[in-house]
Every structure is written in C-alpha cells, then in structure tokens.
Design an enzyme around this catalytic site. Structure first.
Site, mmCIF file in Angstrom:
data_model
loop_
_atom_site.group_PDB
_atom_site.id
_atom_site.type_symbol
_atom_site.label_atom_id
_atom_site.label_comp_id
_atom_site.label_asym_id
_atom_site.label_seq_id
_atom_site.Cartn_x
_atom_site.Cartn_y
_atom_site.Cartn_z
ATOM 1 N N ILE A 70 0.830 -1.202 0.000
ATOM 2 C CA ILE A 70 0.000 0.000 0.000
ATOM 3 C C ILE A 70 0.867 1.255 0.000
ATOM 4 O O ILE A 70 0.642 2.183 -0.784
ATOM 5 C CB ILE A 70 -0.958 -0.003 1.209
ATOM 6 C CG1 ILE A 70 -1.914 -1.188 1.105
ATOM 7 C CG2 ILE A 70 -1.740 1.308 1.285
ATOM 8 C CD1 ILE A 70 -2.732 -1.441 2.348
ATOM 9 N N ARG A 123 -4.189 0.993 11.081
ATOM 10 C CA ARG A 123 -4.904 0.533 12.263
ATOM 11 C C ARG A 123 -4.911 1.645 13.301
ATOM 12 O O ARG A 123 -3.917 2.348 13.497
ATOM 13 C CB ARG A 123 -4.257 -0.726 12.859
ATOM 14 C CG ARG A 123 -4.508 -1.999 12.059
ATOM 15 C CD ARG A 123 -5.973 -2.388 12.054
ATOM 16 N NE ARG A 123 -6.252 -3.574 11.248
ATOM 17 C CZ ARG A 123 -6.598 -3.564 9.977
ATOM 18 N NH1 ARG A 123 -6.683 -2.408 9.320
ATOM 19 N NH2 ARG A 123 -6.858 -4.682 9.337
ATOM 20 N N ASP A 155 -9.246 6.748 8.804
ATOM 21 C CA ASP A 155 -10.202 5.733 8.359
ATOM 22 C C ASP A 155 -10.267 4.582 9.358
ATOM 23 O O ASP A 155 -11.043 3.653 9.174
ATOM 24 C CB ASP A 155 -9.806 5.212 6.967
ATOM 25 C CG ASP A 155 -10.890 4.327 6.346
ATOM 26 O OD1 ASP A 155 -12.078 4.669 6.481
ATOM 27 O OD2 ASP A 155 -10.546 3.298 5.736
ATOM 28 N N GLU A 167 -14.088 0.355 17.028
ATOM 29 C CA GLU A 167 -14.934 0.424 15.836
ATOM 30 C C GLU A 167 -16.175 -0.443 16.021
ATOM 31 O O GLU A 167 -16.069 -1.548 16.535
ATOM 32 C CB GLU A 167 -14.148 -0.031 14.602
ATOM 33 C CG GLU A 167 -12.963 0.874 14.273
ATOM 34 C CD GLU A 167 -12.233 0.461 12.999
ATOM 35 O OE1 GLU A 167 -12.738 -0.435 12.282
ATOM 36 O OE2 GLU A 167 -11.178 1.041 12.710
ATOM 37 N N HIS A 217 -13.965 3.532 8.258
ATOM 38 C CA HIS A 217 -13.166 2.356 7.872
ATOM 39 C C HIS A 217 -13.684 1.745 6.571
ATOM 40 O O HIS A 217 -14.086 0.572 6.520
ATOM 41 C CB HIS A 217 -13.148 1.303 8.978
ATOM 42 C CG HIS A 217 -11.956 0.380 8.858
ATOM 43 N ND1 HIS A 217 -11.478 -0.374 9.896
ATOM 44 C CD2 HIS A 217 -11.137 0.097 7.805
ATOM 45 C CE1 HIS A 217 -10.441 -1.095 9.500
ATOM 46 N NE2 HIS A 217 -10.216 -0.815 8.225
ATOM 47 N N ILE A 218 -13.641 2.552 5.511
ATOM 48 C CA ILE A 218 -14.110 2.094 4.200
ATOM 49 C C ILE A 218 -12.957 1.890 3.220
ATOM 50 O O ILE A 218 -13.193 1.709 2.025
ATOM 51 C CB ILE A 218 -15.134 3.073 3.603
ATOM 52 C CG1 ILE A 218 -14.542 4.493 3.480
ATOM 53 C CG2 ILE A 218 -16.422 3.069 4.429
ATOM 54 C CD1 ILE A 218 -15.439 5.465 2.738
ATOM 55 N N GLY A 219 -11.728 1.894 3.727
ATOM 56 C CA GLY A 219 -10.575 1.754 2.841
ATOM 57 C C GLY A 219 -10.606 0.494 1.994
ATOM 58 O O GLY A 219 -10.183 0.495 0.848
#
Length: 332
Positions: A171, A251, A275, A280, A299-301
């Site tokens: 990434i 994270r 994100d 969560e 958290h939509i990565g």
C-alpha cells in the site's frame, strides 16, 4: 494431516445444512453479491448487519452456528467466545490475518480458520482521498455549498510538499508512486524498510524522527504489531510542524487517540485524516467526531464491490474445501 472431525459434516451433505453466520454485514450486501440459492442444499446463510454490543450478546446470537464468516478485525473472536460456541467448526475471514481471532483457542478446539485474498489498491486510493480532502478543505466546502455559501477556505497544493510514509509495503508503495506523480518529495521509514526498493521508487529513506519533523504530510502504512502500537504519541506530535497533516488508513492503535485529540484541539498540527480507530464502530459521542480539523471516514478503505465480492466468494470456496477435507488458505 487430515482433519478427521470433518467426516461428521461431509457425510450429511444434502441432508443437513451447515448454519453460517455472516457477521458485520453493515451494508446488507452479502445476499446481493452472492447467489445463495446455489448453496441452499449445503449452507444456510444468516447475515448480521449490526455490531454486537457485548460478548454475552455475541454468544447468545452465535451459539447454534457451525461456521462464521468474518470481516477482518470487526467482531472479536476471543477465547471465552470460542469456548461458548459448542457447534463452531469453521471460521472464514477476509484477508490472511485477523488479530481479532484467538488462534491458540481455535487450534485447541480444532476449529479451522481460513482467509481470503485482498486488493491493496483501495486502501491506497482512500489515502489520497483523505490527503486531498484535508489539504483542499473538502468537508467544509461541501457543507458550505449545501448551506448556500461560496469559497470560504484556502487550500494547499501538493507539488513540492514532502510526503512521509511510515511503511513502504504494497500500500505504501502505491501511495508513494502517486505522490511522485503529484510532484511531491517522498520519504519513508519503517523498522524493516527495503532500501533497494525505496531507491527504485525514488523514495528517500529517513529516520523516524527526521521524517516526523520534516514531513508536510505523514501517512501510516505499517501492519500493526506490538512495536507499532502507540507509535505516534504526544512526543511525535510535538515534533511535527504546526502546518503538518497526519493520515491513518492502517490501524487505529498505531496512533495514541487521546494524544491525537489533544494535538488537534490545541492546533499543534494542521489536521488528521482517519479511516481507522481504536474502537470500531466509532462511538457516536467520541471526541474525534467534534473536531473541525479531523476528516473522518468509517473504515471504508477496503470496502469496495471488488473486494467484497472476492471476500465472500473465497470464503465459500474455502468452506467448500474444508468440507472436502482439503482446506485452502488456512491460517494457523
């Protein structure tokens, strides 16, 4: 070594359907992406679209299931939970690691855990959404447009800025390539930084301290472990420039949230794009939600049609392999 306890499940296929709990299906998409009729003679899929609030609630909801389908690191699969799910035999998770699963307990109970492949590019893409959103004040400008206002802020350009990457894996590499395309100077640090790979990418290796001191944008792309937990604390925020931004799509525990909140409240840094979070879903009354210099995503990565299709298809594929006594993508 064959998992002999499978035999009890292999024989009744066609007469007995395994009960499969699809957990944390927040968007109710499992039954849209998967044609469950194809599997109705083998598996009974039941989706849960809300996070469980307590472990007792989780136990009560899942006690009759033989299989769990998990979205990585949402529902915690603890030793206590495992010990209280007497029928559980298989766990399928998105990705090839899931720190929310107590693997020592699954091993003790002969519960087979399998993973899936995952596309790394969505996380890199969402990183740039957060960077651009912060530097061009997108949240404020979008909100203002709906309220009838026009051009209320001034943004920053990317060209010529320094992008500091904490982590240069799959990434981080994609984020670096885009940064270079924007005309940015890109630097990187991690405990196991590949210097030859950094050189190929034109990325400048730096110490952690120098990267934090000199970067206009710091973006985190390391895998969470004990060494990286609380990697960014009050000390690091004090080193950062007041005009600097920090991005976290890795994270939540990598950044100390309390220290981040104080840094944002006191304008020690310009802003944060997040994100991921320590808890969560993020509680509705969490302090981060009320900070104007925090750009927050839920958290939509990794949440894309392509990824979810891959996750659910491979979970079923792995479950089929377990039923044939030949598990694939097993996590031990």
């Amino acid at each position: 070594v064959p998992h002999l306890f499978y035999q009890a499940f292999i024989c009744p296929i066609g007469k007995y359907m395994l009960k499969v709990a699809v957990l944390d299906d927040y968007q109710n998409v499992f039954h849209q992406l998967i044609n469950t009729k194809e599997y109705e003679k083998k598996y009974k899929f039941i989706s849960f679209d809300k996070a469980f609030q307590t472990e007792l609630e989780t136990i009560e909801a899942l006690k009759d299931f033989e299989v769990l389908f998990l979205m990585r690191e949402r529902t915690k699969i603890s030793k206590t939970l495992i010990e209280n799910l007497p029928n559980l035999k298989f766990i399928m998770t998105s990705g090839m690691r899931n720190k929310a699963i107590d693997l020592s307990s699954t091993k003790e109970k002969n519960i087979i855990v399998c993973g899936t492949e995952i596309n790394p590019n969505p996380a890199a893409e969402i990183t740039w959404l957060l960077i651009l959103g912060l530097l061009r004040n997108i949240k404020q400008e979008v909100d203002n447009m709906f309220q009838g206002y026009w051009q209320s802020t001034i943004g920053y350009e990317l060209k010529g800025k320094r992008l500091g990457l904490i982590g240069l894996g799959k990434i981080g590499t994609q984020v670096a390539i885009v940064g270079k395309a924007f005309g940015m100077e890109v630097s990187a640090w991690s405990e196991n930084l590949n210097l030859s790979e950094a050189n190929k990418l034109g990325v400048l290796p730096m110490s952690k301290e120098d990267l934090i001191k000199t970067s206009d944008i710091i973006s985190i792309h390391v895998v969470l472990n004990e060494n990286y937990k609380n990697l960014i604390t009050k000390k690091e925020f004090e080193l950062m420039q007041k005009t600097s931004f920090i991005i976290n799509t890795s994270r939540g525990e990598i950044i100390n949230e309390n220290d981040l909140i104080e840094a944002l409240k006191n304008d020690e840094i310009a802003g944060a794009g997040l994100d991921v979070y320590g808890q969560e879903p993020l509680p509705q009354d969490h302090k981060l939600r009320f900070l104007p210099n925090a750009l927050l995503l839920p958290h939509i990565g990794f949440v894309t049609v392509e990824n979810y299709g891959k996750f659910y298809f491979q979970m079923i594929e792995s479950l089929d392999s377990c039923m044939n006594n030949d598990p694939i993508r097993e996590i031990k």
